[in-house]
Design a protein around this motif. Sequence first.
Motif, short mmCIF file in Angstrom:
data_model
loop_
_atom_site.label_atom_id
_atom_site.label_comp_id
_atom_site.label_asym_id
_atom_site.label_seq_id
_atom_site.Cartn_x
_atom_site.Cartn_y
_atom_site.Cartn_z
N ALA A 188 38.97 27.91 48.60
CA ALA A 188 38.17 27.53 47.68
C ALA A 188 37.55 29.28 47.92
O ALA A 188 37.12 29.58 46.33
CB ALA A 188 37.17 26.90 47.97
N LYS A 189 37.39 29.68 48.66
CA LYS A 189 36.85 31.23 48.32
C LYS A 189 37.44 31.86 48.59
O LYS A 189 37.64 33.10 47.36
CB LYS A 189 36.24 31.44 49.69
N ALA A 190 38.48 31.65 47.44
CA ALA A 190 39.57 32.95 47.32
C ALA A 190 39.89 32.59 46.08
O ALA A 190 40.30 33.73 44.96
CB ALA A 190 40.87 32.57 48.22
N TYR A 191 39.01 32.00 45.42
CA TYR A 191 38.93 31.89 43.89
C TYR A 191 37.51 32.18 43.44
O TYR A 191 37.69 32.68 42.11
CB TYR A 191 39.32 30.73 43.57
N ILE A 192 36.83 32.58 43.99
CA ILE A 192 35.74 33.22 43.81
C ILE A 192 35.71 34.92 41.82
O ILE A 192 35.57 34.71 41.24
CB ILE A 192 34.76 33.83 45.06
N ILE A 193 36.69 35.89 42.98
CA ILE A 193 37.12 37.08 42.54
C ILE A 193 38.09 36.87 41.17
O ILE A 193 37.74 37.12 40.17
CB ILE A 193 37.51 37.77 43.29
N PRO A 194 39.24 36.21 41.57
CA PRO A 194 40.26 35.92 40.27
C PRO A 194 39.62 34.80 38.98
O PRO A 194 40.02 35.49 37.79
CB PRO A 194 41.31 34.97 41.45
N THR A 195 38.21 33.47 39.42
CA THR A 195 38.79 32.65 38.06
C THR A 195 37.21 34.07 37.55
O THR A 195 37.54 33.59 36.44
CB THR A 195 37.75 31.93 38.64
N ALA A 196 36.44 35.22 38.57
CA ALA A 196 35.63 35.89 37.85
C ALA A 196 35.90 36.86 36.74
O ALA A 196 35.55 37.31 35.67
CB ALA A 196 34.97 36.49 39.00
#
Length: 168
Positions: free
Chosen positions: A44-52
């Motif tokens: 879940a934390k890995a998605y922070i930057i890619p989705t932004a």
Amino acid sequence: MEILKIAIEWAKAEVFSSKFFILFAILFIAGSVGFWHLGKTEIAKAYIIPTAVAGALLLVVGTGILYANNKRITSFETDYNTNTTAFIASEIKRTEKSMNEYKLIVFKVIPIIIVAAALLIVFIDKNNWRAICITTIAMMLVILLIDSNANERLKEYHRQLQIDVTQS
């Protein structure tokens, strides 16, 4: 005068379409914020930057299309009234160029990117890379969905321009 109305309607449809890019951009950014606030697991934390990043890219695309077509709407009438024949010829040339770009980028490059990202998901066992690949696939699907509709509108607009030339 009918072709001017058709041109303006096409540009207004593009403006409407650009709002979908902006909507999806907001959704991706909201997803990033959600992962940031609520994400407890590593994936879940890995998605922070890619989705932004995906949200920011979609926002840039959407606002770019919005700006370009709003500008086009205001210039269509002036260009048409200045020289109708030149206006139609330039629009035919522009639509042909755009259709070729759609054919290459939207219908060849984007599917290749989707396949490559899907393969990376299978072969790479790192959370960050999987998040990047899944987000890339989601973003490319959004672009494919919106641009396939835009391409069909463009083809119809191009057909109307050619009909107008043959009737003149």
